[in-house]
Design a protein around this motif. Sequence first.
Motif, PDB file in Angstrom:
ATOM      1  N   VAL A 123       0.870  -1.180   0.000  1.00 58.84           N
ATOM      2  CA  VAL A 123       0.000   0.000   0.000  1.00 58.84           C
ATOM      3  C   VAL A 123       0.907   1.231   0.000  1.00 58.84           C
ATOM      4  O   VAL A 123       1.782   1.349   0.855  1.00 58.84           O
ATOM      5  N   VAL A 124       0.713   2.108  -0.980  1.00 57.36           N
ATOM      6  CA  VAL A 124       1.565   3.303  -1.046  1.00 57.36           C
ATOM      7  C   VAL A 124       0.685   4.544  -0.967  1.00 57.36           C
ATOM      8  O   VAL A 124      -0.185   4.751  -1.819  1.00 57.36           O
ATOM      9  N   ALA A 125       0.914   5.357   0.059  1.00 58.56           N
ATOM     10  CA  ALA A 125       0.093   6.549   0.269  1.00 58.56           C
ATOM     11  C   ALA A 125       0.957   7.793   0.253  1.00 58.56           C
ATOM     12  O   ALA A 125       2.036   7.820   0.838  1.00 58.56           O
ATOM     13  N   GLY A 126       0.475   8.810  -0.426  1.00 59.71           N
ATOM     14  CA  GLY A 126       1.169  10.095  -0.414  1.00 59.71           C
ATOM     15  C   GLY A 126       0.268  11.157   0.167  1.00 59.71           C
ATOM     16  O   GLY A 126      -0.840  11.365  -0.323  1.00 59.71           O
ATOM     17  N   GLY A 127       0.717  11.802   1.244  1.00 64.09           N
ATOM     18  CA  GLY A 127      -0.040  12.897   1.843  1.00 64.09           C
ATOM     19  C   GLY A 127      -1.444  12.479   2.236  1.00 64.09           C
ATOM     20  O   GLY A 127      -1.654  11.454   2.893  1.00 64.09           O
ATOM     21  N   LEU A 128      -2.415  13.254   1.763  1.00 68.32           N
ATOM     22  CA  LEU A 128      -3.815  12.985   2.070  1.00 68.32           C
ATOM     23  C   LEU A 128      -4.297  11.666   1.455  1.00 68.32           C
ATOM     24  O   LEU A 128      -5.375  11.163   1.799  1.00 68.32           O
ATOM     25  N   PHE A 147      -3.889 -12.464   4.049  1.00 70.84           N
ATOM     26  CA  PHE A 147      -2.949 -11.862   3.107  1.00 70.84           C
ATOM     27  C   PHE A 147      -1.538 -12.325   3.433  1.00 70.84           C
ATOM     28  O   PHE A 147      -1.248 -12.720   4.558  1.00 70.84           O
ATOM     29  N   GLN A 148      -0.644 -12.290   2.431  1.00 72.10           N
ATOM     30  CA  GLN A 148       0.767 -12.586   2.690  1.00 72.10           C
ATOM     31  C   GLN A 148       1.394 -11.364   3.353  1.00 72.10           C
ATOM     32  O   GLN A 148       0.758 -10.737   4.180  1.00 72.10           O
ATOM     33  N   ASN A 149       2.586 -11.000   2.940  1.00 70.68           N
ATOM     34  CA  ASN A 149       3.207  -9.813   3.534  1.00 70.68           C
ATOM     35  C   ASN A 149       2.392  -8.576   3.192  1.00 70.68           C
ATOM     36  O   ASN A 149       1.937  -8.430   2.063  1.00 70.68           O
ATOM     37  N   VAL A 150       2.242  -7.710   4.183  1.00 76.70           N
ATOM     38  CA  VAL A 150       1.550  -6.446   3.921  1.00 76.70           C
ATOM     39  C   VAL A 150       2.490  -5.293   4.287  1.00 76.70           C
ATOM     40  O   VAL A 150       2.992  -5.228   5.411  1.00 76.70           O
ATOM     41  N   SER A 151       2.758  -4.432   3.310  1.00 79.22           N
ATOM     42  CA  SER A 151       3.594  -3.257   3.568  1.00 79.22           C
ATOM     43  C   SER A 151       2.778  -2.004   3.336  1.00 79.22           C
ATOM     44  O   SER A 151       1.951  -1.962   2.423  1.00 79.22           O
ATOM     45  N   LEU A 152       3.038  -1.015   4.160  1.00 74.99           N
ATOM     46  CA  LEU A 152       2.395   0.286   3.981  1.00 74.99           C
ATOM     47  C   LEU A 152       3.492   1.336   3.922  1.00 74.99           C
ATOM     48  O   LEU A 152       4.240   1.524   4.886  1.00 74.99           O
ATOM     49  N   ILE A 153       3.604   1.969   2.763  1.00 74.01           N
ATOM     50  CA  ILE A 153       4.586   3.046   2.616  1.00 74.01           C
ATOM     51  C   ILE A 153       3.824   4.360   2.651  1.00 74.01           C
ATOM     52  O   ILE A 153       2.908   4.563   1.858  1.00 74.01           O
ATOM     53  N   THR A 166      -0.722   8.451  15.196  1.00 73.61           N
ATOM     54  CA  THR A 166      -0.880   7.649  16.412  1.00 73.61           C
ATOM     55  C   THR A 166      -1.305   6.217  16.110  1.00 73.61           C
ATOM     56  O   THR A 166      -1.286   5.369  16.987  1.00 73.61           O
ATOM     57  N   GLU A 167      -1.690   5.955  14.882  1.00 73.64           N
ATOM     58  CA  GLU A 167      -2.181   4.610  14.581  1.00 73.64           C
ATOM     59  C   GLU A 167      -1.097   3.672  14.054  1.00 73.64           C
ATOM     60  O   GLU A 167      -1.308   2.465  13.965  1.00 73.64           O
ATOM     61  N   TYR A 168       0.039   4.241  13.658  1.00 74.39           N
ATOM     62  CA  TYR A 168       1.051   3.406  13.007  1.00 74.39           C
ATOM     63  C   TYR A 168       1.500   2.248  13.895  1.00 74.39           C
ATOM     64  O   TYR A 168       1.730   1.135  13.411  1.00 74.39           O
ATOM     65  N   ALA A 169       1.623   2.530  15.211  1.00 74.67           N
ATOM     66  CA  ALA A 169       2.104   1.488  16.125  1.00 74.67           C
ATOM     67  C   ALA A 169       1.139   0.297  16.133  1.00 74.67           C
ATOM     68  O   ALA A 169       1.560  -0.863  16.080  1.00 74.67           O
ATOM     69  N   ASN A 170      -0.166   0.600  16.147  1.00 79.89           N
ATOM     70  CA  ASN A 170      -1.163  -0.488  16.118  1.00 79.89           C
ATOM     71  C   ASN A 170      -1.034  -1.315  14.848  1.00 79.89           C
ATOM     72  O   ASN A 170      -1.137  -2.533  14.863  1.00 79.89           O
ATOM     73  N   VAL A 178       5.115  -0.981   8.342  1.00 81.09           N
ATOM     74  CA  VAL A 178       4.845   0.437   8.059  1.00 81.09           C
ATOM     75  C   VAL A 178       6.164   1.170   7.845  1.00 81.09           C
ATOM     76  O   VAL A 178       7.050   1.118   8.696  1.00 81.09           O
ATOM     77  N   GLN A 179       6.307   1.809   6.704  1.00 84.45           N
ATOM     78  CA  GLN A 179       7.532   2.563   6.417  1.00 84.45           C
ATOM     79  C   GLN A 179       7.156   3.995   6.072  1.00 84.45           C
ATOM     80  O   GLN A 179       6.261   4.223   5.275  1.00 84.45           O
TER      81      GLN A 179
END
Lengths: 285, 369
Positions: A123-128, A147-153, A166-170, A178-179
Amino acid sequence: MTWIPPALAVNPWLTHTARIADIVSECDGIATYRLCLDTSDNASAYVFEPGQFNMLYVPGVGESAISMSGDAHEPDGWIHTVRVAGNVTRSLAQLECGQTLGVRGPFGTGWPIPQLVGKNVVVVAGGLGLAPLRPLVYHLVRHRSQFQNVSLIVGARTAAGLLYPTEYANWTQAGIDVQLTVDRATAGWNGNIGVVTALLDRLKLNQIERASVVTCGPEVMMKYVGMSAMQRGIPAEQIWVSMERNMQCAAGLCGHCQLGPAFICKDGPVLRYDRLQPYLFVESL
Amino acid sequence: MTDRAAQFFRKAELQALIDELRRRDYNVVGPSIDQEAIVYTELTSVEQLPRGWTDEQAPGSYRLVRRDDDAWFGYVVGPHSWKKYLFPPRTKLLTVQKTEQGWSFLPAVLENTKTAMLGVRACELAAIAVQDRVFLGGPYKDRDYESRRKSLFLIAVNCTQAASTCFCTSMNTGPRCKSGFDLALTEIESGFLCEIGSDAGWDVLSACELQTATAEDLNEAESQRQRAVEMIERQMRTDDLPQLLLDNLNHPNWKAVGERCLSCTNCTMVCPTCFCSSVSEVRDLTTDQIDRERTWDSCFNPEFSYLGGTPVRNDTSARYRQWLTHKLGSWHEQFGTSGCVGCGRCITWCPVGIDLTAEVAAMREAPAP
Ligand SMILES: Cc1cc2nc3c(=O)[nH]c(=O)nc-3n(C[C@H](O)[C@H](O)[C@H](O)COP(=O)(O)OP(=O)(O)OC[C@H]3O[C@@H](n4cnc5c(N)ncnc54)[C@H](O)[C@@H]3O)c2cc1C
Ligand code: SF4
Ligand code: SF4
C-alpha cells in the motif's frame, strides 16, 4: 461491479442531512469529521466499500467529493478526512459540532479486496492519499491472516504531514510493515528522506508475481509508483490507483471527470493501472 | 402495429393532428422561423411552420432562402436540437431549506410535461436514442430525463433534401426514419404520407381525415426521400474510428486545430447528443431557500476540468481533443454507440468552420509517428 444503493440509482442527487458529531484536527488545514445522518441511527446507513467516496454539500457554497476514511466494520457515522483546498472545503472547515451539511453517496469503486487475498500487498500513500486507504488498512489489519506480507509506505512533504501518526504502532503490531518517508526533514525527524518510490524500489518482496500494489496520492506520485512497481516485475493488472478529477454529479451523467473512456466517478476512482496506462501519460488529457 | 399500411392525409389535416395532441395535454413543439433561423418552439398552428423556406448550410455558414415551392418541411436542421426539451438547459435538482434543526434537502419535484415533437429528422431520432443510452442506460438514471422521455410523442418527418454539412449516411442514422417514432411523415405536394410506428400514433391519427395512399402518392414520397439520399456529399469513414483517435492522442493535428478553434462552445451547444452539465447554487435571498440547478456546460470551457487550482485541459487543443475523442472515440466504450449522428450542426455553427470529418481525415492521412 460495485453495489449501488437503489435509491441513488434512481436519483443520484438524493441528499441527506448529516450532523457533525466529532471533529478531530489532524494537521495544518486537515481535520477528520464524523457525520451522523439525522434520519438514521442505524448502522446499515453507513455501509461502504473501502475506497468509495461521498459528495459532501455545504448549502450555498457547493459540493466536494470526499473519500470515506473510517473503518467499514465500525459503522457509527461517515468518517471523512478533509483538507482545505478551496471554497467548499474552507466553508466546511468553519462548521462546528452539531451543525448540519448535506451528504449523498456512497459512490465509486472500492479497493479490489478479493483480488488482494493471498497476495503480498503493498500500500503506497502520499499525503492525504492515506485517507481513502485507511479503510483498506483497517480491513487488512482485521483480516491479516488472509494476506501474505503487507507493507504500507506513507510519504508526506514533512513529518507534520504524516496523517494518523498515532495509529502506526497499532498497524505495525498487527503485522503490517509500516515505512515512513518525508520529502524534507524537520527537527526531530530521523527517518527516511525521499520519495515513496525510493522505498518501493528497496522493498523486500519475495515472489514478485504474487505482489499487488494499491496507491493513492498526488497524480505524479501514482504514475511513478506504477512505473516503479512495473519495473520490479509487478504486472499492471496487479496495480490499482485512485484517481481524482473534477466531479459534479458522481454518477457518470455530467461529463466532467472523464479520463479517456473512464468516468472517474463511476468506473473509478479506484482503477486498474493497465486500464489507465494509455491515458495517464498523455499531457492535458 | 407495423403491419398498418401507410396512410395519406392532406396538408390541412396536420392542424387537426396538432389540435388533437394539444387536447391530450401535449405541448406541441416544432420548427418555426425566429431570428433568421429555423428553430424549435411551441406550435399551436401550422401557420407557424417555415412554409416556403429552406436553409443553406456550409462550414461556418447558415442562411434562410425562399423556396420556389410552398413546402412545409423543406429545410434540413437548424441550430436547435430536441435535447432542449428532454434535457433542458436549466433543471432544478434539489431544494434546500433552512430549518431550526439545520438544513433539509428536498428532491426537485418532477414537472409533468407531455411533449409532442413535430418534425423530427432521422438523425435526430438517432440522437434521442443516443441520449437514452447516456441518461437511462447506465447504473444511475437521470430521473428528470426519464420522466420527460416517458411522456414523449414523436412525429418524425423524413428529409427530402440534405445540406452540404449532412453526413447521416456515414453514421448510418438517416436520412430515412426507420424506427423510434410514433408517426413518420413524408411530405409530397398534395399532403403527407404517414407511417405508423406505435399504437399511440395510430390512436392520435384518428383525429385526421385519412385516405388510402395511392401507388402514385407512394412513388412520389419515395422519390422525395431518394432526393435527400442523393444530395448527401459529405462522408466520414468510421470503420477504424474509435481506435484511430485513441491511437493518435499526441497527433500534431490537435495543435493545428487548437490554433483555429476559438473554444466558443458552439459545437457542443448545438450538438444533439452532447450532455455535459454543471451544478450551481441559486439562492433566494428572501426565503433562506437554495436551489441546486444543473445547467448545460461544455468541455470547451476551461473551468470544466478544474482540479486543484488549474484546468487539466489548459489549452484549446486539449479541449478540442477531448471533444472529438469523446464524441467519436470513447463514447463507443462508454455507451456502445458513436456520439455523433452526422447532423452537421457543429460544422455549420462553428464560427471558423472547423469540420470534424476533415479533422478525422487529416489524422488518418498522416498518422502520428
Ligand atoms: C474521488 C475523490 C475523492 C476525494 N477524497 C478527498 C478526501 O478524502 N479528502 C479531501 O480533502 N479531498 C478529497 N478529494 C479532493 C476534493 O474533492 C477537493 O479538494 C475539493 O473538491 C476541493 O473543493 P473546494 O471547493 O474546497 O475547492 P475548489 O473551490 O474546487 O478549489 C480547488 C482549488 O481550485 C481552485 N479553483 C477552483 N475553482 C477555480 C476557478 N474558477 N478559478 C481559479 N481557481 C479555482 C481553488 O483556488 C483551489 O485551489 C477527493 C476528490 C475526489 C475526486
Ligand atoms: S458531433 Fe456534430 S455532426 Fe455529430 S451529432 Fe454532434 S453536432 Fe451533429
Ligand atoms: S470547434 Fe468551432 S464551434 Fe467548437 S468550440 Fe471550436 S470554434 Fe467553437
